[in-house]
Design an enzyme around this catalytic site. Structure first.
Site, PDB file in Angstrom:
ATOM      1  N   ASN A   1      -7.396  -1.722   5.855  1.00 31.73           N
ATOM      2  CA  ASN A   1      -7.045  -2.447   7.071  1.00 31.73           C
ATOM      3  C   ASN A   1      -5.539  -2.644   7.239  1.00 31.73           C
ATOM      4  O   ASN A   1      -5.056  -2.747   8.367  1.00 31.73           O
ATOM      5  CB  ASN A   1      -7.757  -3.815   7.037  1.00 31.73           C
ATOM      6  CG  ASN A   1      -7.193  -4.776   8.054  1.00 31.73           C
ATOM      7  OD1 ASN A   1      -7.508  -4.707   9.238  1.00 31.73           O
ATOM      8  ND2 ASN A   1      -6.321  -5.684   7.600  1.00 31.73           N
TER       9      ASN A   1
ATOM     10  N   SER B   1      -0.630   8.057  13.419  1.00 31.47           N
ATOM     11  CA  SER B   1      -1.222   7.485  12.197  1.00 31.47           C
ATOM     12  C   SER B   1      -2.702   7.203  12.394  1.00 31.47           C
ATOM     13  O   SER B   1      -3.514   7.448  11.497  1.00 31.47           O
ATOM     14  CB  SER B   1      -0.479   6.213  11.777  1.00 31.47           C
ATOM     15  OG  SER B   1      -0.794   5.102  12.602  1.00 31.47           O
ATOM     16  N   LYS B   2      -3.083   6.698  13.567  1.00 29.18           N
ATOM     17  CA  LYS B   2      -4.482   6.329  13.776  1.00 29.18           C
ATOM     18  C   LYS B   2      -5.363   7.562  14.051  1.00 29.18           C
ATOM     19  O   LYS B   2      -6.553   7.551  13.727  1.00 29.18           O
ATOM     20  CB  LYS B   2      -4.599   5.292  14.897  1.00 29.18           C
ATOM     21  CG  LYS B   2      -3.975   3.933  14.531  1.00 29.18           C
ATOM     22  CD  LYS B   2      -4.645   3.304  13.301  1.00 29.18           C
ATOM     23  CE  LYS B   2      -4.075   1.935  12.967  1.00 29.18           C
ATOM     24  NZ  LYS B   2      -4.701   1.336  11.763  1.00 29.18           N
TER      25      LYS B   2
ATOM     26  N   ILE C   1      -6.681  -6.670  20.048  1.00 25.63           N
ATOM     27  CA  ILE C   1      -7.168  -7.851  19.344  1.00 25.63           C
ATOM     28  C   ILE C   1      -5.987  -8.804  19.149  1.00 25.63           C
ATOM     29  O   ILE C   1      -4.919  -8.376  18.679  1.00 25.63           O
ATOM     30  CB  ILE C   1      -7.752  -7.474  17.953  1.00 25.63           C
ATOM     31  CG1 ILE C   1      -8.749  -6.309  18.055  1.00 25.63           C
ATOM     32  CG2 ILE C   1      -8.387  -8.697  17.287  1.00 25.63           C
ATOM     33  CD1 ILE C   1     -10.000  -6.584  18.855  1.00 25.63           C
TER      34      ILE C   1
ATOM     35  N   SER D   1      -8.350   2.810  15.638  1.00 24.01           N
ATOM     36  CA  SER D   1      -7.806   2.185  16.859  1.00 24.01           C
ATOM     37  C   SER D   1      -8.322   2.951  18.070  1.00 24.01           C
ATOM     38  O   SER D   1      -8.771   4.096  17.937  1.00 24.01           O
ATOM     39  CB  SER D   1      -6.277   2.269  16.820  1.00 24.01           C
ATOM     40  OG  SER D   1      -5.707   1.911  18.049  1.00 24.01           O
TER      41      SER D   1
ATOM     42  N   TYR E   1       2.418   5.388  15.774  1.00 22.45           N
ATOM     43  CA  TYR E   1       1.163   4.644  15.604  1.00 22.45           C
ATOM     44  C   TYR E   1      -0.027   5.500  16.021  1.00 22.45           C
ATOM     45  O   TYR E   1      -1.042   5.569  15.320  1.00 22.45           O
ATOM     46  CB  TYR E   1       1.218   3.355  16.431  1.00 22.45           C
ATOM     47  CG  TYR E   1       0.048   2.417  16.195  1.00 22.45           C
ATOM     48  CD1 TYR E   1       0.000   1.604  15.066  1.00 22.45           C
ATOM     49  CD2 TYR E   1      -1.013   2.340  17.100  1.00 22.45           C
ATOM     50  CE1 TYR E   1      -1.065   0.738  14.844  1.00 22.45           C
ATOM     51  CE2 TYR E   1      -2.083   1.482  16.887  1.00 22.45           C
ATOM     52  CZ  TYR E   1      -2.104   0.684  15.752  1.00 22.45           C
ATOM     53  OH  TYR E   1      -3.164  -0.169  15.525  1.00 22.45           O
TER      54      TYR E   1
ATOM     55  N   VAL F   1       0.815  -1.228   0.000  1.00 17.70           N
ATOM     56  CA  VAL F   1       0.000   0.000   0.000  1.00 17.70           C
ATOM     57  C   VAL F   1       0.845   1.273   0.000  1.00 17.70           C
ATOM     58  O   VAL F   1       0.327   2.358  -0.263  1.00 17.70           O
ATOM     59  CB  VAL F   1      -0.998   0.037   1.195  1.00 17.70           C
ATOM     60  CG1 VAL F   1      -1.980  -1.122   1.133  1.00 17.70           C
ATOM     61  CG2 VAL F   1      -0.264   0.064   2.536  1.00 17.70           C
TER      62      VAL F   1
END
Ligand code: NAP
Length: 255
Positions: free
Chosen positions: A90, A162-163, A192, A144, A159, A64
């Site tokens: 995703n 990014s979220k 998860i 998230s 992270y 991606v």
């Protein structure tokens, strides 16, 4: 009547974890699914599993991060599968290095995580915009709990950024694409159990405890826990829902 009959769904990062479960769930609901992943062999194995269960699925190799490859894969999906009406962004990675720690690791985390988790979402969405607009499609972005919080989940500034970006992008596109009948929503998974965090769970039980201390349901999630929300947001069940984030986090963000 199945919930996603007559739909063609693209799922990125579909070879593993949450993406793999969503692809299988969409196929069970009657969608034809294109599984995109950087791991072509694992994506094909996931597609094969869907076909063996009676579903319709094809796999395509995609990194991606590569914008031109996203455009090329969108063309191949159009030719080989048909007009895409559902996109699930995703594909994602996570690493946890403290911002004030090893400078080289922090810089590498930033570059890799932003390139995949944020630029990747842009690249794939832009590449599939035309069929999504023509089909009054649905976009589901995997965000998230770190689209909101940080203090309980230390050492992952890239992270978290990014979220937050994924949620901002979700809202911006919902605002812009509503006039075309395109709905854009996000899912906010909690912890998860997937290969993404297998090492962290094994090496850092404290991290799991931090999450579970704030999870009313008292257990980590499974990829299957994300499938219901993903079907909801892709189907007509959510026909008046756009710009939203559905938290699937065992209640983490509620307390
Ligand atoms: P996963 O099991 O590691 O699956 C992610 C998939 O994406 C893997 O097949 C991975 O391939 C692939 N991928 C990585 N880089 C890619 C790229 N450049 N282009 C295309 N595919 C790429 O992870 P997961 O836990 O299911 O995570 C899926 C999404 O959920 C991610 O966006 C993640 O941030 C989000 N999420 C996960 C959790 C959680 O607790 N698991 C919580 C909140 C949000 P490789 O394995 O070969 O790298």
């Amino acid at each position: 009547m199945k919930l996603l009959e007559n739909h063609i769904a693209v799922v990125t990062g579909a070879a593993s974890g949450i993406g793999r479960a969503i692809a299988a769930g969409y196929a069970r609901e009657g969608a034809q699914v294109a599984l995109l992943d950087i791991d072509a062999r694992a994506a094909e194995a996931a597609a094969q599993e869907i076909r063996e269960a009676g579903g319709l699925a094809e796999s395509f190799h995609l990194d991606v991060r590569r914008r031109e490859d996203c455009v090329a894969v969108a063309r191949r999906v159009a030719e080989q599968v048909g007009r895409v009406s559902i996109l699930v962004n995703n594909a994602g990675i996570n690493r946890r290095n403290a911002f004030a720690g090893d400078g080289a690791a922090v810089i590498k985390d930033w570059e890799d995580i932003i390139a995949i988790n944020l630029d990747g979402v842009f690249n794939v969405t832009h590449a599939f915009l035309e069929p999504l607009r023509a089909s009054q499609g649905r976009i589901v972005n995997i965000a998230s709990i770190q689209s909101f919080v940080h203090v309980r989940t230390p050492n992952s500034p890239a992270y978290t950024t990014s979220k937050h970006g994924v949620l901002g992008f979700t809202r911006a596109l919902a605002a812009e694409l509503g006039k075309y009948g395109v709905r854009v929503n996000a899912i906010g998974p909690g912890l998860i159990e997937t290969p993404l965090n297998a090492q962290a769970r094994a090496n850092n039980p404290d991290l799991v405890r931090i999450f579970m201390d704030h999870t009313p349901l008292g257990r980590p999630g499974k990829p299957e826990d994300i499938v219901g929300p993903a079907i909801f947001l892709a189907s007509d069940l959510s026909s008046y829902v756009t710009g939203s984030i559905v938290m699937a986090d065992g209640g983490y963000r509620a307390i």
